[in-house]
Structure formats: C-alpha cells, structure tokens
Scaffold this motif. Structure first.
Motif, PDB file in Angstrom:
ATOM      1  N   ASP A 163      -4.935  -9.571   2.459  1.00  0.00           N
ATOM      2  CA  ASP A 163      -3.655  -8.874   2.354  1.00  0.00           C
ATOM      3  C   ASP A 163      -2.660  -9.682   1.516  1.00  0.00           C
ATOM      4  O   ASP A 163      -2.273 -10.779   1.899  1.00  0.00           O
ATOM      5  CB  ASP A 163      -3.111  -8.650   3.765  1.00  0.00           C
ATOM      6  CG  ASP A 163      -1.849  -7.833   3.806  1.00  0.00           C
ATOM      7  OD1 ASP A 163      -1.337  -7.437   2.740  1.00  0.00           O
ATOM      8  OD2 ASP A 163      -1.370  -7.564   4.928  1.00  0.00           O
ATOM      9  N   PRO A 164      -2.209  -9.152   0.374  1.00  0.00           N
ATOM     10  CA  PRO A 164      -1.266  -9.885  -0.472  1.00  0.00           C
ATOM     11  C   PRO A 164       0.205  -9.676  -0.088  1.00  0.00           C
ATOM     12  O   PRO A 164       1.087 -10.309  -0.657  1.00  0.00           O
ATOM     13  CB  PRO A 164      -1.528  -9.287  -1.858  1.00  0.00           C
ATOM     14  CG  PRO A 164      -1.892  -7.866  -1.560  1.00  0.00           C
ATOM     15  CD  PRO A 164      -2.680  -7.921  -0.263  1.00  0.00           C
ATOM     16  N   ARG A 165       0.476  -8.791   0.868  1.00  0.00           N
ATOM     17  CA  ARG A 165       1.862  -8.433   1.197  1.00  0.00           C
ATOM     18  C   ARG A 165       2.565  -9.567   1.933  1.00  0.00           C
ATOM     19  O   ARG A 165       1.958 -10.264   2.731  1.00  0.00           O
ATOM     20  CB  ARG A 165       1.890  -7.183   2.073  1.00  0.00           C
ATOM     21  CG  ARG A 165       1.175  -6.010   1.455  1.00  0.00           C
ATOM     22  CD  ARG A 165       1.012  -4.872   2.416  1.00  0.00           C
ATOM     23  NE  ARG A 165       0.291  -5.289   3.613  1.00  0.00           N
ATOM     24  CZ  ARG A 165       0.044  -4.512   4.657  1.00  0.00           C
ATOM     25  NH1 ARG A 165       0.474  -3.271   4.656  1.00  0.00           N
ATOM     26  NH2 ARG A 165      -0.615  -4.961   5.700  1.00  0.00           N
TER      27      ARG A 165
ATOM     28  N   ALA B 120       0.410   0.704  -0.009  1.00  0.00           N
ATOM     29  CA  ALA B 120       1.431   1.621  -0.512  1.00  0.00           C
ATOM     30  C   ALA B 120       2.778   0.893  -0.525  1.00  0.00           C
ATOM     31  O   ALA B 120       3.017   0.003   0.300  1.00  0.00           O
ATOM     32  CB  ALA B 120       1.514   2.854   0.381  1.00  0.00           C
ATOM     33  N   PRO B 121       3.655   1.241  -1.447  1.00  0.00           N
ATOM     34  CA  PRO B 121       4.960   0.576  -1.524  1.00  0.00           C
ATOM     35  C   PRO B 121       5.706   0.642  -0.188  1.00  0.00           C
ATOM     36  O   PRO B 121       5.856   1.706   0.401  1.00  0.00           O
ATOM     37  CB  PRO B 121       5.711   1.372  -2.597  1.00  0.00           C
ATOM     38  CG  PRO B 121       4.644   2.014  -3.420  1.00  0.00           C
ATOM     39  CD  PRO B 121       3.508   2.281  -2.469  1.00  0.00           C
TER      40      PRO B 121
ATOM     41  N   GLU C 178      -7.689   5.067   0.856  1.00  0.00           N
ATOM     42  CA  GLU C 178      -7.041   3.867   0.344  1.00  0.00           C
ATOM     43  C   GLU C 178      -5.758   3.499   1.090  1.00  0.00           C
ATOM     44  O   GLU C 178      -5.276   2.388   0.939  1.00  0.00           O
ATOM     45  CB  GLU C 178      -6.698   4.047  -1.134  1.00  0.00           C
ATOM     46  CG  GLU C 178      -7.909   4.191  -2.027  1.00  0.00           C
ATOM     47  CD  GLU C 178      -7.500   4.317  -3.488  1.00  0.00           C
ATOM     48  OE1 GLU C 178      -6.664   3.507  -3.931  1.00  0.00           O
ATOM     49  OE2 GLU C 178      -8.011   5.232  -4.154  1.00  0.00           O
ATOM     50  N   TRP C 179      -5.196   4.442   1.846  1.00  0.00           N
ATOM     51  CA  TRP C 179      -3.914   4.203   2.493  1.00  0.00           C
ATOM     52  C   TRP C 179      -3.995   4.569   3.969  1.00  0.00           C
ATOM     53  O   TRP C 179      -4.886   5.299   4.400  1.00  0.00           O
ATOM     54  CB  TRP C 179      -2.814   5.026   1.810  1.00  0.00           C
ATOM     55  CG  TRP C 179      -2.719   4.695   0.355  1.00  0.00           C
ATOM     56  CD1 TRP C 179      -2.169   3.565  -0.192  1.00  0.00           C
ATOM     57  CD2 TRP C 179      -3.211   5.468  -0.737  1.00  0.00           C
ATOM     58  NE1 TRP C 179      -2.278   3.600  -1.544  1.00  0.00           N
ATOM     59  CE2 TRP C 179      -2.925   4.753  -1.922  1.00  0.00           C
ATOM     60  CE3 TRP C 179      -3.864   6.683  -0.844  1.00  0.00           C
ATOM     61  CZ2 TRP C 179      -3.265   5.216  -3.169  1.00  0.00           C
ATOM     62  CZ3 TRP C 179      -4.205   7.151  -2.096  1.00  0.00           C
ATOM     63  CH2 TRP C 179      -3.901   6.420  -3.243  1.00  0.00           C
ATOM     64  N   CYS C 180      -2.994   4.116   4.735  1.00  0.00           N
ATOM     65  CA  CYS C 180      -3.002   4.361   6.187  1.00  0.00           C
ATOM     66  C   CYS C 180      -2.683   5.811   6.528  1.00  0.00           C
ATOM     67  O   CYS C 180      -3.091   6.300   7.572  1.00  0.00           O
ATOM     68  CB  CYS C 180      -2.034   3.413   6.886  1.00  0.00           C
ATOM     69  SG  CYS C 180      -0.278   3.726   6.552  1.00  0.00           S
TER      70      CYS C 180
ATOM     71  N   ARG D  39       3.317   8.266  -1.614  1.00  0.00           N
ATOM     72  CA  ARG D  39       4.259   7.277  -2.126  1.00  0.00           C
ATOM     73  C   ARG D  39       3.597   6.413  -3.207  1.00  0.00           C
ATOM     74  O   ARG D  39       4.194   6.117  -4.233  1.00  0.00           O
ATOM     75  CB  ARG D  39       4.755   6.390  -0.971  1.00  0.00           C
ATOM     76  CG  ARG D  39       6.198   6.186  -0.953  1.00  0.00           C
ATOM     77  CD  ARG D  39       6.773   5.358   0.171  1.00  0.00           C
ATOM     78  NE  ARG D  39       5.915   4.736   1.132  1.00  0.00           N
ATOM     79  CZ  ARG D  39       5.597   5.260   2.321  1.00  0.00           C
ATOM     80  NH1 ARG D  39       6.081   6.424   2.674  1.00  0.00           N
ATOM     81  NH2 ARG D  39       4.839   4.602   3.148  1.00  0.00           N
ATOM     82  N   ALA D  40       2.357   6.010  -2.975  1.00  0.00           N
ATOM     83  CA  ALA D  40       1.636   5.176  -3.950  1.00  0.00           C
ATOM     84  C   ALA D  40       1.387   5.950  -5.246  1.00  0.00           C
ATOM     85  O   ALA D  40       1.565   5.410  -6.344  1.00  0.00           O
ATOM     86  CB  ALA D  40       0.322   4.686  -3.361  1.00  0.00           C
TER      87      ALA D  40
END
Length: 196
Positions: free
Chosen positions: A78-80, A157-158, A172-174, A181-182
C-alpha cells in the motif's frame, strides 16, 4: 476487513469509527450477531448496559485494528499515507497481533444429546470484550497464514483509505463509488494533458 475499515475517509478527512469506547461498543454490537453464533457469551456482554471492562476491550480493538492495517499495508504494498497505521514497525504490529490473540483463551465444548448430532460451542474466558478482539485476531492470522493475502487489496481510488478482498479478477476498487471517482480522475488527467 470490517475492523480495518473502521478508519475511513470522506471530503472532511480521515475518520476513526472506534475513537471512543461508545463508538467501539456500537461497532461491536453491529458485528456481534456474527460473533455470537460462535460464542454465546458474546451476546450477554454486548447486551449489557455497561459491559465489563469495555474500556480495555475498546483499547485492544483499536490496537488490533492498527496492527492489522500495518500488516495489510505491507501485504498489499500500500503506497497511501492517508489513514496509515500509527504502528510503523512490522515487528511491533506482529507483537500486538500475537498479544491480542493470546489475551483471551477460548475452548470448544461439545454437547451431544441422545438421538441428535453433536454440537460444539466456543467458550470464552471473561470478559467477553477481550475475547472478541482475540477472535478477530485469530481470523486475521488464519487468513494471512492460508496464503490468501494476495487477494487483499488497498483501494487506490483518490481519497480512499479502505482495504478490500479482491473477489473478481477485474475488481480494482473497494466500491463502485471509488471506481467512478478513479475513472473521473483519470479522465480529468487525460483531458488536462491533452490541453497542454
């Protein structure tokens, strides 16, 4: 997964759904039905007006959540930085996880009435609040050790700080909202680059 996602974000910033003992109890009550199926003593503790040792149970729940978020961040690369665990060290996160899982012993007992199938019941050391955190820690350990961690994902996602289990190879997203949004952010970046 639900415990890790008690850290969430919206336009107002990153939030902690377990920041107070009352919020931790509300969350436990929301997921309690799934826990009490395995351990009947959980319902009694959750239904109490003043559950015994709630403050320690809430603290353990938050510590466990932070350890799980740290370990999941490593497993998913995770890069966040938003919503990152306050536990920055992998060893410390593992220590917390192992302490919480060992804090409340549990044991199976069997009841086998004549003419019926045997039924097992999980009994918990008291208070049940610590046992709940211990059960959740055991679930995470079982998932991690099963080799299913590649299915864990950080939602990139942002603005999202949630984790999810990838159940479909194209996911790819939750959530669909994060996917939208992405895609909108990607579209905006493309249009902006094309106009330069």
């Amino acid at each position: 997964m639900e415990l890790m996602n008690t850290i969430w974000a919206d336009r107002g910033g990153v939030h902690d759904a377990l920041s107070t003992d009352a919020e931790a109890l509300a969350w436990l009550r929301a997921v309690g039905a799934r826990l009490e199926e395995r351990a009947p003593g959980v319902a009694t503790w959750l239904d109490s007006d003043r559950p015994v040792d709630l403050d320690n149970a809430a603290t353990e729940l938050r510590r466990l959540r932070d350890a799980l978020r740290r370990l999941t961040a490593e497993a998913t690369q995770d890069p966040r930085t938003a919503g990152a665990s306050p536990i920055s060290d992998r060893g410390q996160a593992l220590e917390v996880l192992n302490q919480v899982v060992a804090a409340s012993p549990s044991w199976l007992a069997v009841d086998w009435p004549v003419g019926h199938q045997p039924v097992s019941t999980l009994h918990l050391a008291q208070p049940a609040g610590s046992a709940i955190a211990s059960m959740l820690a055991a679930e995470f350990i079982a998932m991690l050790a099963s080799g299913n961690q590649p299915e864990l994902r950080a939602c990139l996602a942002p603005g999202c700080v949630l984790y999810f289990a990838k159940e479909h190879n194209r996911r790819e997203w939750c959530s669909s909202a994060c996917g939208n949004r992405a895609r909108a952010a990607r579209h905006y970046r493309r249009r902006k680059a094309a106009s330069v």
